[in-house]
Motif scaffolding. Sequence first.
Motif, short mmCIF file in Angstrom:
data_model
loop_
_atom_site.label_atom_id
_atom_site.label_comp_id
_atom_site.label_asym_id
_atom_site.label_seq_id
_atom_site.Cartn_x
_atom_site.Cartn_y
_atom_site.Cartn_z
N GLU A 3 36.11 59.20 33.93
CA GLU A 3 37.42 59.42 34.52
C GLU A 3 38.48 58.96 33.53
O GLU A 3 38.39 57.85 32.99
N VAL A 9 48.64 52.17 38.77
CA VAL A 9 49.06 52.15 40.18
C VAL A 9 49.92 50.91 40.39
O VAL A 9 49.49 49.80 40.10
N ARG A 14 50.04 50.03 45.77
CA ARG A 14 48.88 49.32 46.34
C ARG A 14 49.18 48.85 47.76
O ARG A 14 48.33 48.90 48.64
N LEU A 15 50.40 48.35 47.94
CA LEU A 15 50.77 47.89 49.29
C LEU A 15 50.78 49.05 50.27
O LEU A 15 50.37 48.90 51.43
N TRP A 17 48.93 51.75 50.05
CA TRP A 17 47.51 52.04 50.31
C TRP A 17 46.94 51.03 51.31
O TRP A 17 46.25 51.40 52.26
N ALA A 18 47.23 49.76 51.05
CA ALA A 18 46.69 48.70 51.93
C ALA A 18 47.18 48.90 53.36
O ALA A 18 46.42 48.81 54.33
N VAL A 21 45.50 52.04 54.97
CA VAL A 21 44.10 51.78 55.35
C VAL A 21 44.05 50.86 56.57
O VAL A 21 43.28 51.09 57.52
N ALA A 22 44.91 49.83 56.55
CA ALA A 22 44.92 48.89 57.69
C ALA A 22 45.35 49.61 58.96
O ALA A 22 44.75 49.41 60.03
N ALA A 25 42.53 51.74 60.20
CA ALA A 25 41.45 50.93 60.77
C ALA A 25 41.85 50.39 62.14
O ALA A 25 41.05 50.43 63.10
N ARG B 153 33.61 50.58 39.90
CA ARG B 153 34.46 51.65 39.37
C ARG B 153 35.93 51.30 39.62
O ARG B 153 36.78 51.50 38.77
N TYR B 154 36.21 50.75 40.77
CA TYR B 154 37.58 50.31 41.05
C TYR B 154 38.00 49.20 40.08
O TYR B 154 39.11 49.20 39.57
N GLU B 156 37.08 48.76 37.17
CA GLU B 156 37.32 49.32 35.83
C GLU B 156 38.61 50.13 35.79
O GLU B 156 39.40 50.02 34.85
N ARG B 157 38.82 50.94 36.84
CA ARG B 157 39.91 51.92 36.79
C ARG B 157 41.12 51.54 37.63
O ARG B 157 42.19 52.13 37.46
N ARG B 158 40.93 50.66 38.62
CA ARG B 158 42.01 50.25 39.51
C ARG B 158 42.59 51.40 40.31
O ARG B 158 43.77 51.42 40.63
N ARG B 159 41.78 52.36 40.63
CA ARG B 159 42.22 53.47 41.49
C ARG B 159 41.85 53.14 42.93
O ARG B 159 40.64 52.96 43.24
N PRO B 160 42.82 53.05 43.83
CA PRO B 160 42.50 52.62 45.20
C PRO B 160 41.46 53.49 45.90
O PRO B 160 40.75 53.01 46.79
N GLY B 161 41.36 54.74 45.52
CA GLY B 161 40.38 55.62 46.16
C GLY B 161 38.96 55.08 46.04
O GLY B 161 38.16 55.20 46.98
N TRP B 162 38.65 54.46 44.91
CA TRP B 162 37.30 53.89 44.74
C TRP B 162 37.08 52.73 45.70
O TRP B 162 35.97 52.53 46.21
N VAL B 164 38.54 52.40 48.62
CA VAL B 164 38.36 52.99 49.96
C VAL B 164 36.92 53.48 50.11
O VAL B 164 36.26 53.24 51.14
N LEU B 211 45.21 44.94 49.33
CA LEU B 211 44.42 46.16 49.21
C LEU B 211 42.92 45.87 49.34
O LEU B 211 42.19 46.55 50.07
N SER B 214 42.17 44.94 53.04
CA SER B 214 42.19 46.05 54.00
C SER B 214 41.01 46.99 53.77
O SER B 214 40.40 47.47 54.73
N CYS B 215 40.67 47.23 52.50
CA CYS B 215 39.58 48.18 52.21
C CYS B 215 38.20 47.57 52.45
O CYS B 215 37.26 48.30 52.81
N LEU B 219 38.57 48.17 56.95
CA LEU B 219 37.99 49.52 56.94
C LEU B 219 36.50 49.51 57.32
O LEU B 219 36.08 50.27 58.21
#
Lengths: 247, 433
Positions: A3, A9, A14-15, A17-18, A21-22, A25, B153-154, B156-162, B164, B211, B214-215, B219
């Motif tokens: 990738e 980001v 990030r906040l 996203w957090a 997601v919260a 949930a 993976r997160y 390494e890449r810091r992409r929130p999708g990973w 999640v 983040l 929450s993830c 989740l």
Amino acid sequence: MREEPGAPVTARARLIWAGAVAALALAALAAAEGHGRGSRRSFLPRPELRGRPVAMVGSAADAFRVWRAAGVRGRHLLVLTGQWSKPRSLEAHPPAPAEVRAARAGGEREFLDAESALFTAARVGIARSLEVVMPPSAFTHRLGEVAGLKELERGDGTFRLPFNGFERRFSTPRAFAAPMEPVLVLVEPTWFAEGAPADPLGWLSSEGVAFDLALLALEDPAASEAERRAALAFAQGAGAPFLEAAE
Amino acid sequence: MTGAGADSRRGRPGLALLALTVLALAIRSAGLGAQPLTGDDASVGETARNFVELGWPEPTMWNHPRLRDLLVHLSLDLVGGAWGLRAWSVILGTLSVPAVALLVRALGAGLPASLLAALFVAADPLHLDFSRQGINDVYLSFFPTAAVVALLRYRERRRPGWLVLSGLLLGLGVASKWGAAFPVGIAAAAVMVEALRAPGSRRERAAEAALLASCLTLLPLAVYVLTYWPWLGRGHGLAELLRFHGAMAFETSTHLGYPGTKLPGFPGEVVGAWRWFVQPAWYVDYIPPMPGRDAIPPGGLFVSGVANPLVWLATLPAAAWAGQRWLRQRDATAGWLLLLFLAAWVPLALAPRPIWTNSALAVLPFSSALVAWAAARLHQAFRLPVRLWLAAALLLSALLWAPAVGLSTRPTDAVLRTLVSPLALEPSSHPGS
């Protein structure tokens, strides 16, 4: 397959996203709570009960059929009884042909009798918990039967004995604590023994128990002739009509 | 043999991994429909119906979470029969092969180690056995491993999708068995500590913590609770779900076997996770003879999964070496592999009640990763001995394949009877069958 790193980001992203997601949930948890509470079904009044939620039935098996036919679901079941039955082993004691015919006629997937009715009510979701009140001698006998079980939690005149996580609480009339929500009530003939209030419905009212249906069974697996007569006399005195089980 | 440069010189790692995955799928699915059902298989189907249609988690393992019931009910509706009961174990057992390879790769152990780890899992007879059963222990080989891969993976890449994705996989893992939380939890703690120590403003660290929390908590919790939807449909609320979990936890912590399924003293069974990696470990199912079922011989049928002893017994030496390298040479790869293995194994090893070999499926990916890492490193200095050891391990896996899929040949029987307690191969040791 690697990738490629894109723009970093940010903390704000990030906040967001957090928070998203919260929120998702928490919405799922709220939906789960709503689904549970919304799945409870009360007994709807029927004309033959003439405005009183009290009726006679033959046995616990007939009570089960009444509950099921009425679509009752997810309820606290309060049983006043002096006996405790377990479903019989069908391998050791197979049902008689007449019993099989009766079960088939009722469209039942499993064999049902007075001994298995409460278990079946739990299994199919009519009851989500069971509260059993017993005369003192029956309570002591029952406690002796289960004394070695690891799930047993003793109290003063009470014990809690979940069955594979299904909530079951036993108590004497003295130690009984009224449930917080309306219940289904079943009174069996063995209730009419020494140490138990002779007027179970009046006693329940005095204890603050609300119910949408109380069924008075005229038979149970351990009842004596005197107890059957007492049960019938009480039911007639209470003006309870006899409900035919829906078969 | 390590590093991206060596990987690229070797050409198509994806193809090699794909080949191993296909191999894993092939040996997990071959003849599956014809393999007679165990008692557990039949009960898994009944429990799936009871749970999804009535919310009643019986008769199989009421004290464990319920994802299996939802999946098996779906597959029974779709395909029915033996495949309906076992499809998810085949799928998730197969997917645990690429998952462990990606894990080893993500930790920087290099392509040979990652492919070796995948090969060990793919060919392990115990893993194979449980990949062909309806019971869900093999789910624990996939979900936690994949959750850690997504987490790395997160990292390494810091992409929130990973993150999640990691949370979703963690939720599904915990909804299979609670033990999934151990390796993912230790990995999440390490990533959290790293993130909070990283340079940056307080706001950035707070955003990172929020983040992660929450993830990796809310989740998975939501996913887990949603798997109880049919049970909640019996009228229960979340407070009652919590109380039910108290009863589950009590049973799980005091469990001595379900009524009627075990003999006093557990003759012929490996009981106690502390024994794992010190002695060979096996799980034996017995299917008694049944009139009209030609697939079952007159004396009944044994299905015996034995963890490949040459890999299995190499775990603790590999762990010791990893520990030494981590402490003395700051080898982060060794440290991560060791931590994950210990997180998966130690809670089970310390459990005061019996732990059966089926629970080893949750540890096997991490022990295999550790052994693969050690073998790949040793190969740099001792090529021939390592290759001979690997050939012997593969031969042993091949010999143990037949009993793991319910077939039997005489040479295999000899190997089996050398490794497995004779009591395990007595029908009388299996009262619940």
